[in-house]
Design an enzyme around this catalytic site. Structure first.
Site, PDB file in Angstrom:
ATOM      1  N   ARG A   1       0.819  -1.223   0.000  1.00  0.00           N
ATOM      2  CA  ARG A   1       0.000   0.000   0.000  1.00  0.00           C
ATOM      3  C   ARG A   1       0.849   1.266   0.000  1.00  0.00           C
ATOM      4  O   ARG A   1       0.528   2.226  -0.704  1.00  0.00           O
ATOM      5  CB  ARG A   1      -0.942   0.011   1.210  1.00  0.00           C
TER       6      ARG A   1
ATOM      7  N   MET B   1     -12.471   3.168  -2.448  1.00  0.00           N
ATOM      8  CA  MET B   1     -12.675   1.908  -1.725  1.00  0.00           C
ATOM      9  C   MET B   1     -11.381   1.256  -1.236  1.00  0.00           C
ATOM     10  O   MET B   1     -11.398   0.078  -0.865  1.00  0.00           O
ATOM     11  CB  MET B   1     -13.460   0.924  -2.613  1.00  0.00           C
TER      12      MET B   1
ATOM     13  N   LEU C   1      -6.680   3.529   3.510  1.00  0.00           N
ATOM     14  CA  LEU C   1      -5.424   4.285   3.430  1.00  0.00           C
ATOM     15  C   LEU C   1      -4.546   3.969   4.648  1.00  0.00           C
ATOM     16  O   LEU C   1      -5.059   3.743   5.749  1.00  0.00           O
ATOM     17  CB  LEU C   1      -5.735   5.778   3.375  1.00  0.00           C
TER      18      LEU C   1
ATOM     19  N   HIS D   1     -19.610   9.231   3.926  1.00  0.00           N
ATOM     20  CA  HIS D   1     -19.985   7.865   4.317  1.00  0.00           C
ATOM     21  C   HIS D   1     -21.504   7.782   4.392  1.00  0.00           C
ATOM     22  O   HIS D   1     -22.141   8.680   4.958  1.00  0.00           O
ATOM     23  CB  HIS D   1     -19.361   7.529   5.680  1.00  0.00           C
TER      24      HIS D   1
ATOM     25  N   VAL E   1     -10.916   3.817  10.106  1.00  0.00           N
ATOM     26  CA  VAL E   1     -11.840   3.922   8.968  1.00  0.00           C
ATOM     27  C   VAL E   1     -13.204   4.438   9.436  1.00  0.00           C
ATOM     28  O   VAL E   1     -13.772   3.916  10.403  1.00  0.00           O
ATOM     29  CB  VAL E   1     -11.985   2.552   8.273  1.00  0.00           C
TER      30      VAL E   1
HETATM   31  C1  GRF Z   1     -21.511   6.696  -1.760  1.00  0.00           C
HETATM   32  O1  GRF Z   1     -22.647   6.111  -1.198  1.00  0.00           O
HETATM   33  C2  GRF Z   1     -20.570   7.155  -0.695  1.00  0.00           C
HETATM   34  O2  GRF Z   1     -21.199   7.568   0.470  1.00  0.00           O
HETATM   35  C3  GRF Z   1     -19.772   5.902  -0.402  1.00  0.00           C
HETATM   36  O3  GRF Z   1     -19.603   5.290  -1.662  1.00  0.00           O
HETATM   37  C4  GRF Z   1     -20.671   5.672  -2.523  1.00  0.00           C
HETATM   38  C5  GRF Z   1     -20.044   6.254  -3.746  1.00  0.00           C
HETATM   39  O4  GRF Z   1     -21.001   6.526  -4.750  1.00  0.00           O
HETATM   40  N1  GRF Z   1     -18.545   6.224   0.285  1.00  0.00           N
HETATM   41  P1  GRF Z   1     -20.607   7.417  -6.012  1.00  0.00           P
HETATM   42  O5  GRF Z   1     -19.413   6.722  -6.686  1.00  0.00           O
HETATM   43  O6  GRF Z   1     -20.255   8.780  -5.526  1.00  0.00           O
HETATM   44  O7  GRF Z   1     -21.818   7.395  -6.891  1.00  0.00           O
END
Ligand code: GRF
Length: 195
Positions: free
Chosen positions: A68, A93, A96, A112, A147
């Site tokens: 990483r 996703m 970090l 989130h 996280v």
């Molecule tokens: C969103 O629901 C955000 O809260 C989460 O991942 C999703 C990303 O969606 N962390 P997008 O790629 O912005 O459409």
């Protein structure tokens, strides 16, 4: 006052990125999106960025295997090359490392899809329904090593309705995300500027 230079990090479709790009078109918006970075070369967010004339860079994590820090060193180089002052994670996703979060502490935010501290991690909507909660929502927070931890900048609530599925609730929360994130990025940019 000059606008704060922001990189948005995405892994997927980028609907939150789209809401930030839209908001940043306002002449008085305090942040400017100068770079979109993804660990996923196929992320829809990269196409959205290019269509908006924003530099879009994929740094695939897979060749780095478990290293990483080496992956993050490449990300850091791209951020430096674009003079980035603030990072907005928007569906990024990859977890970090503590080294990276420490380097960007107070200059990196995340969205989130739950009312933190409730439901950190994945499957937030299914868990909110399962728990029988009447309210769900989303949170924008400063990123720290843990996280989905870190001081909250803003939250938005939506109702959980009778018969909700995780998908239906996710759609309602996502609409709230698209309103909340631009507001919170603006707040964060003002704080970074010391305004
Ligand atoms: C969103 O629901 C955000 O809260 C989460 O991942 C999703 C990303 O969606 N962390 P997008 O790629 O912005 O459409």
């Amino acid at each position: 006052m000059s606008r704060v230079r922001v990189a948005v990090l995405v892994s997927g479709r980028g609907s939150n990125l789209a809401s930030l790009i839209q908001a940043a078109k306002a002449p008085d918006y305090p942040a400017e999106i100068v770079l979109v970075l993804s660990n996923n070369p196929d992320a829809g967010g990269l196409d959205l960025a290019r269509a908006a004339g924003i530099a879009a860079v994929a740094i695939d994590h897979r060749p780095f295997k478990k290293d990483r820090p080496a992956h993050e060193a490449e990300i850091q180089a791209a951020l430096d090359a674009s003079g980035v002052e603030l990072i907005a994670l928007a569906g990024y996703m990859r977890v970090l490392t503590g080294g990276f979060t420490a380097a960007w502490e107070g200059r990196m935010i995340n969205i989130h899809p739950s009312l933190l501290p409730l439901f950190p991690g994945l499957h937030t909507h299914a868990r909110a329904i399962e728990a029988g909660h009447e309210r769900a929502g989303c949170t924008v927070h400063w990123v720290v090593e843990g996280v989905d931890e870190g001081p909250v900048i803003g939250q938005a609530e939506v109702p959980v309705l009778l018969g909700d599925t995780p998908e239906l609730l996710a759609g309602r929360v996502l609409e709230a995300e698209h309103r909340l994130y631009p507001e919170c990025l603006a707040k964060a940019a003002m704080i970074v500027r010391g305004a």
